[in-house]
Design an enzyme around this catalytic site. Structure first.
Site, PDB file in Angstrom:
ATOM      1  N   GLY A 153      36.838  -6.921  -7.893  1.00  0.00           N
ATOM      2  CA  GLY A 153      36.412  -7.904  -6.916  1.00  0.00           C
ATOM      3  C   GLY A 153      35.260  -7.367  -6.081  1.00  0.00           C
ATOM      4  N   CYS A 154      34.568  -8.266  -5.393  1.00  0.00           N
ATOM      5  CA  CYS A 154      33.412  -7.858  -4.591  1.00  0.00           C
ATOM      6  C   CYS A 154      33.835  -6.998  -3.399  1.00  0.00           C
ATOM      7  CB  CYS A 154      32.614  -9.082  -4.144  1.00  0.00           C
ATOM      8  SG  CYS A 154      33.605 -10.439  -3.476  1.00  0.00           S
ATOM      9  N   TYR A 155      34.835  -7.450  -2.643  1.00  0.00           N
ATOM     10  CA  TYR A 155      35.303  -6.651  -1.510  1.00  0.00           C
ATOM     11  C   TYR A 155      35.828  -5.280  -1.958  1.00  0.00           C
ATOM     12  CZ  TYR A 155      34.996 -10.525   1.886  1.00  0.00           C
ATOM     13  OH  TYR A 155      34.554 -11.525   2.726  1.00  0.00           O
TER      14      TYR A 155
END
Length: 350
Positions: A153-155
């Site tokens: 995921g990006c986070y």
């Protein structure tokens, strides 16, 4: 099937979303790839030029439904489908196809933990055993051998890149880590949602998923592996009224005798030979505009006023290093290509 001289024939499942469009944009300039299939359920039957006019000048296949794809003509697929829909799709693909999944469906190695956070049982438990977690800088060997990659995921990408080396080298304490993160609105996807309307987002700044965001278990899963023991973080995401970009401001407690300069030196040494991760000099704070539209991650380290405290600032483009760029990076590793191929774009500034 692709060989050393023929291009890798790829399909993009979910090509009408932001990450799908970014995959197309970057793969169009990838010398080792041919885009052979593009899918979109609601937009099926349309040319890509109608859905994304900025891609209209290129000779792209039309958008079709997933069941219309000729799988025997593909070597690899990128799955940019909504969470919860990807497991059964990937489980039904022919075994010769390599997969990079940009959804969250295979990121958690424990199916029971997936069920807890996503509200339903995992629908491809046997396949989960074959998946490699695709934070490329830390799992190249696993990515190289796997048929299915769970793109982070990006986070988690933005948070793990600075934290993993420091935990592995015992430079910081596993407890008390606080991740205060912000994302551009494109991170919420392209579907029409009231909370993402211009009048709802502009001239404002809000937290969401407070205390229960689904990226929490993914971050903690990887931190646990690095620390060798359970790690619980305080993680809060925020929505910022900008199109793209992500920043994680991370508060850590250093081990006895360690300084912020030591943290910076550790990160600098760890990423010295990495093409996509860089550490700023002392006193320079990374900004999202420093990495826009690139596959770069930029990390800065600062001393805090609290005893043994340090502040780490990490930035990426949520659509590139946080999604489509990292997916291409993983595909390159899977197929034995140069890891930076198709990803050499410098950041767009201003």
């Amino acid at each position: 099937m692709a060989n050393s001289t023929s291009p890798i024939r790829v399909g993009i499942l979910g090509a009408s979303g932001y990450t799908g469009a970014e995959l197309v944009r970057m793969l169009l300039r990838h010398p080792g790839v041919e885009i052979c299939a593009l899918t979109a359920e609601r937009q099926a039957g349309k040319p890509m030029a109608e859905v994304f006019p900025h891609l209209g000048q290129f000779n792209l296949p039309g958008l079709v439904k997933i069941e219309e794809v000729a799988w025997d003509k593909l070597d690899a697929v990128f799955c940019a489908l909504p969470h919860g829909t990807t497991q059964e799709v990937i489980a039904g693909l022919p075994r010769h196809i390599k997969v990079v999944d940009l959804s969250a469906d295979f990121r958690l190695s424990d199916p029971a933990e997936y069920a807890t956070w996503y509200g339903h049982e995992h629908r491809a438990v046997e396949l989960q055993k074959e998946v490699a977690y695709g934070l490329t800088e830390f799992n190249r060997q696993g990515v190289r051998k796997a048929r299915v990659i769970a793109n982070p995921g990006c986070y988690p990408t933005c948070s793990l890149l600075p934290l993993l080396p420091l935990l592995m080298d015992e430079m910081i304490e596993p407890g008390g880590i606080v991740i205060d993160a912000k994302s551009g609105v494109s991170g919420a996807g392209r579907d029409a949602k009231q909370q993402n309307l211009f009048t709802e987002v502009s001239e404002g700044f809000n937290a969401y998923g407070v205390g229960h965001h689904r990226h929490m278990p993914e971050i903690e899963q990887e931190l646990r592996l690095a620390a060798g023991r359970p790690v619980t973080v305080s993680f809060t995401p925020h929505l910022v009224p900008m199109n793209r970009g992500m920043m994680a401001t991370i508060y850590v407690r250093m081990a006895d005798g360690v300084t912020a300069d030591d943290l910076r030196a550790t990160l600098t040494a760890r990423y010295e030979s990495e093409p996509f991760v860089n550490v700023t000099a002392a006193g320079i704070a990374p900004a999202t505009r420093h990495v826009r539209a690139s596959n770069q991650a930029l990390i800065g380290v600062f001393p805090d006023r609290t005893p043994r405290g340090a502040i780490i600032v990490s930035v990426i483009d949520n659509l590139v290093k946080g999604a489509s760029g990292q997916a291409i990076q993983n595909m390159n590793v899977m197929f034995g290509l140069g890891e930076t191929t198709g990803l050499e774009q410098a950041p767009l500034f201003p």
